[in-house]
Design an enzyme around this catalytic site. Structure first.
Site, PDB file in Angstrom:
ATOM      1  N   GLN A 147       0.822  -1.209   0.000  1.00 15.42           N
ATOM      2  CA  GLN A 147       0.000   0.000   0.000  1.00 15.42           C
ATOM      3  C   GLN A 147       0.856   1.259   0.000  1.00 15.42           C
ATOM      4  OE1 GLN A 147      -2.869  -2.254   3.134  1.00 15.42           O
ATOM      5  NE2 GLN A 147      -3.212  -0.069   3.023  1.00 15.42           N
ATOM      6  N   ARG A 178      -8.370  -0.677   8.141  1.00 17.05           N
ATOM      7  CA  ARG A 178      -9.379   0.287   7.689  1.00 17.05           C
ATOM      8  C   ARG A 178      -9.674   1.277   8.804  1.00 17.05           C
ATOM      9  NH1 ARG A 178     -14.282  -1.437   3.749  1.00 17.05           N
ATOM     10  NH2 ARG A 178     -14.298   0.498   2.620  1.00 17.05           N
ATOM     11  N   CYS A 179      -8.616   1.933   9.237  1.00 14.96           N
ATOM     12  CA  CYS A 179      -8.709   2.686  10.476  1.00 14.96           C
ATOM     13  C   CYS A 179      -7.555   3.661  10.536  1.00 14.96           C
ATOM     14  CB  CYS A 179      -8.594   1.681  11.619  1.00 14.96           C
ATOM     15  SG  CYS A 179      -8.056   2.322  13.182  1.00 14.96           S
ATOM     16  N   GLU A 215     -12.533   4.581   5.618  1.00 18.84           N
ATOM     17  CA  GLU A 215     -12.616   3.711   6.785  1.00 18.84           C
ATOM     18  C   GLU A 215     -13.849   3.968   7.657  1.00 18.84           C
ATOM     19  OE1 GLU A 215      -8.990   5.344   8.240  1.00 18.84           O
ATOM     20  OE2 GLU A 215      -9.961   6.321   9.920  1.00 18.84           O
TER      21      GLU A 215
END
Ligand code: CDP
Length: 784
Positions: free
Chosen positions: A221, A368-369, A738
């Site tokens: 990523q 996702r945070c 997120e």
């Protein structure tokens, strides 16, 4: 006859995703699709024990197995100073174990062979003699004075404690509690979960023996940051490393860290002079790569007689596993957890945190945070619902009484955050209206009277995304800017190169839309490139919903800079003064004479053919955007559940989501992001967890134990929006990727607790499985 007009694809259009043309045809190129001539395959031997000393390791039989080219051990890596590597949190992590194994699934040795089958077969021929040691599987065990010492490799490490960290004012908070009329407490565990992307992690390492250049195809990523990490760890010059992140089948934070397998495959390719591929299988992904959460939290909320919040006190113990490898770039030890005052105007707050080593996999990724904002959001939203229920107040009413009011922004929280904007009452009220809240409360009262269990859960979350400004964030000292390079060709078509990296979020579409809006070139004519460090400008990558707040801003800024040059060119072409020109999307025209105009395509051609005296040719540029602050998306999620008394089964009847991510670039993509997050939140609330038995065996190592929700059990989602633009983002946008994963778990659990509260059930730790609900109801004599 109807004429089909090609949509322009500007901001606010639900423009169809450009990248789907290849994805839906099966033409994506994922890591495992990369096949190079002469490529070898690697498989990793992993520890069956959570904690054991390695007495001996014999790889001779494996090395002699058919098709095996090499067996890599920690000892071999140690000769090249690669047996240990630094983690993103400043700790060290074993690449291949040399002394002890410290979690089940830890990397012990690797076989490189002509095929994956032959490599896997040879793993069975490696002989390891382990002396099994007692395992530590929780912070509570880790902190005992007689607990086994996990990190005996570290000089001066006499216990399992990693860090202590505090935020806010203890004194002010104690004073607030001293004058409180009511104090509400909640102790809860946010369980260990896993991002579990569909595509697991992997690498094809190709070190060219002639040039020495390492080309690393990597499920990453953050390709640029990883290249720098590799340069620092391996001591290679950065121009000799090229990281290519091909199409990525979901990242969710799992593909941020550097994993031992990457280092071993690269070392093997360097030593053997041939490309080496390593792709995890599902179990390897679940047991050894970055887990998320695993926070044990206690929150106390002080309130006055009217339910006004006076103070918040929070302590957490973080289970970090065997190596402290939290993937978070903030200067705060518990990430952004101290956003825990949430959407509320709480004058005093104090947060303390302790990190602990355990015999579990390392990680602590931002699944996702935004670096622990999820745990914070969960704690405050559970606490507020419990406070309302304890005080006999409606949970919506208690929230409305305590929200930071719209006129208070910018708002400085008691733990030091400056929230840029928000309108929390508007989002909550819209959710209540769409839900038909009052009618549902009436229905609940009727059902309760009949002995049925129905619950309505709310969560009014606030997030903090867009890492981040240099004062608070860096990776190895690198500031958390991001970049965009825009090049307009003579024919008016453009290429946009980004430092961020999409993993399914649709960047190839939405970033083209930003150019379409700001420079007037249709989105169809803007190709977005990303993921190759040799061909994109430096950037810190995509995670924690930072792409829109940071790279989206960079894209808008560079498009505007090119528009400024385009204005000069238009003035030259129209023989008019620059100040007399007006811009409308796609063209400049002379004020008062709209027919005297030049389109952006005509201007682009002139940039290469017909320039004013002294102007450089071309229409291109690059910009680096260092955000002045984070963005603060927010919203309210509302969930209605029915609970079956006999079985404990929870049926989610409705999910209403109101999100505010400021200006939406592509509403359809935003909604898709929210659907995904609500689905993940549902999984975390009800089914997903990675847990361990007393010996440290990982339960949750495959998809029959780690239960991801499928379309079959996932409820229907009803999505709505309010729009409160970010005041400092050039487009007024905030991140959204997120939000629903962060905000929704509390809404689901609050709904269940709302249903069970009349029976004295005030908390159930996630996942709220039917057997847990049933056992709680049984303990209270509600069910037999
Ligand atoms: O960093 P990441 O891409 O995961 O998260 P994000 O910046 O929140 O963006 C997720 C997707 O939603 C991207 O395609 C964004 O361009 C899109 N988005 C949008 O259309 N409007 C917003 N205000 C925020 C995100």
């Amino acid at each position: 006859m109807s004429v089909q007009v090609q949509p322009h694809g500007g901001i606010g259009e639900s423009y169809k995703r450009k990248e789907d043309a290849r994805f839906v045809r099966g033409r994506g190129t994922y890591l495992d699709d990369v096949v190079l001539p002469g490529m070898l395959h690697m498989a990793i031997l992993r520890s069956p024990h959570a904690h054991a000393r390695i007495r001996s390791l014999d790889v001779s039989r494996a090395a002699a197995s058919p098709g095996v080219v090499a067996v890599v051990t920690g000892e071999l890596l140690a000769q090249h100073k690669l047996a240990w590597m630094p983690t993103l949190s400043g700790d060290t992590q074993a690449v291949l174990a040399t002394d002890k194994v410290r979690f089940q699934g830890q990397e012990v040795a690797a076989v490189v062979a002509e095929s994956r089958y032959l490599a896997e077969d040879a793993l069975g021929a490696i002989e390891v003699d382990y002396e099994v040691l007692p395992a530590v599987t929780s912070p509570q065990q880790a902190m005992r004075p007689d607990a086994p010492l996990i990190r005996d490799d570290k000089e001066g490490q006499g216990d399992n404690h990693i860090y202590h960290w505090e935020a806010g004012s203890k004194e002010d908070t104690d004073a607030a509690f001293a004058r409180a009329a009511r104090v509400v407490r909640l102790t809860t565990h946010y369980p260990r979960s896993h991002p579990a992307p569909l595509e697991t992690c992997g690498i094809v390492a190709d070190v060219d023996p002639a040039t020495g250049k390492a080309t690393l195809y990597l499920t990453s990523q953050a390709p640029h940051a990883i290249r720098t990490v590799f340069a620092l760890v391996a001591g290679l010059p950065e121009h000799q490393i090229r990281v290519i992140a091909p199409d990525i089948g979901g990242g969710f934070g799992n593909k941020v860290p550097v994993y031992p397998g990457y280092v071993v495959a690269t070392a093997a390719s360097l030593l053997l002079g041939r490309p080496v591929k390593w792709v995890e299988d599902r179990t390897e992904n679940l047991i050894s790569t970055g887990f998320a959460r695993d926070f044990h939290m206690t929150g106390e909320l002080a309130l006055d007689e009217q339910g006004k919040m006076l103070g918040l006190r929070v302590h957490l113990d973080s289970d970090n596993g065997a190596f402290y490898a939290d993937a978070q770039p903030s200067k705060f030890r518990a990430g952004l957890f101290h956003i825990v005052t949430g959407s509320y105007d709480i004058p005093a707050a104090h947060v303390s945190a302790d990190g602990w080593y355990t015999n579990k996999a390392p990680g602590g990724v931002a699944y996702r945070c935004s670096f622990r904002v999820t745990e914070a959001s969960y704690l405050i939203e559970r606490l507020v619902t419990n406070a309302a229920l304890e005080l006999g107040l409606d949970p919506a009413e208690l929230r409305l009484r305590n929200f930071i009011r719209p006129e208070q922004f910018p708002y400085r929280s008691a733990t030091g955050w400056v929230y840029d904007s928000g309108n929390y009452p508007a989002a909550l009220r819209l959710a209540l209206e769409k839900l038909g809240y009052e009618e549902l409360r009436r229905e609940q009262a009727e059902r309760r009277a009949r002995g049925e269990l129905m619950g309505i859960g709310l969560a009014s979350f606030t997030e903090v995304v867009g890492a981040g400004h240099g004062a608070d964030f860096d990776i190895l000292g690198l500031r958390m800017f991001d970049s965009a390079e825009l090049r307009v060709h003579p024919t008016g078509k453009a290429v946009l190169k980004l430092g961020v990296k999409t993993q399914g979020q649709g960047h190839e579409t939405t970033f083209a839309q930003i150019v379409a809006e700001e420079l007037g070139i249709p989105a169809a004519d803007v190709e977005v490139q990303h993921g190759d460090t040799d061909h994109t400008p430096y950037g810190l990558g995509t995670y924690a919903s930072r792409s829109t707040p940071v790279a989206g801003a960079a894209t808008a800024v560079i498009a505007r800079k090119l528009r400024d040059k385009a204005r000069k060119l238009a003035a030259h072409l129209l023989e008019a003064a620059e100040d007399d020109l007006e811009w409308e999307r796609g063209r400049f025209f002379v004020r008062g004479s709209p027919e005297r105009a030049k389109t952006i395509q005509e201007i682009a051609f002139a940039a290469y053919t017909n320039l004013p005296e002294g102007m450089e040719a071309g229409l291109e540029g690059v910009t680096y955007y260092d955000p002045p602050n984070m963005t603060f998306p927010f919203g309210t999620y509302a969930v209605v559940v029915d609970v079956d008394k006999g079985t404990g089964q929870v049926r989610v009847r409705r999910v209403v989501a109101v999100d505010d991510c400021g200006v939406r670039i592509n509403p359809m993509i935003v909604e898709g992001q929210i659907h995904g997050g609500l689905c993940e939140g549902f999984g975390i609330a009800f089914t997903e967890q990675i847990t361990f038995d007393p010996e440290g065996n990982c339960i949750g190592s495959n998809f029959t134990d780690y239960l991801l929700p499928t379309a079959w059990e996932t409820p229907r989602f009803e999505c709505h929006a309010t729009v409160t633009p970010s005041p400092h983002h050039p487009l007024g946008a905030k991140g959204v990727g997120e939000s629903a994963t962060v905000g929704s778990p509390a809404a689901y659990v609050n709904a269940v607790i709302d249903a069970l509260w009349p029976h004295g059930i005030t908390n159930l730790d996630m996942p709220v499985t039917s057997d847990k609900v049933w056992a709680a109801l049984r303990a209270k004599g509600v069910t037999e």
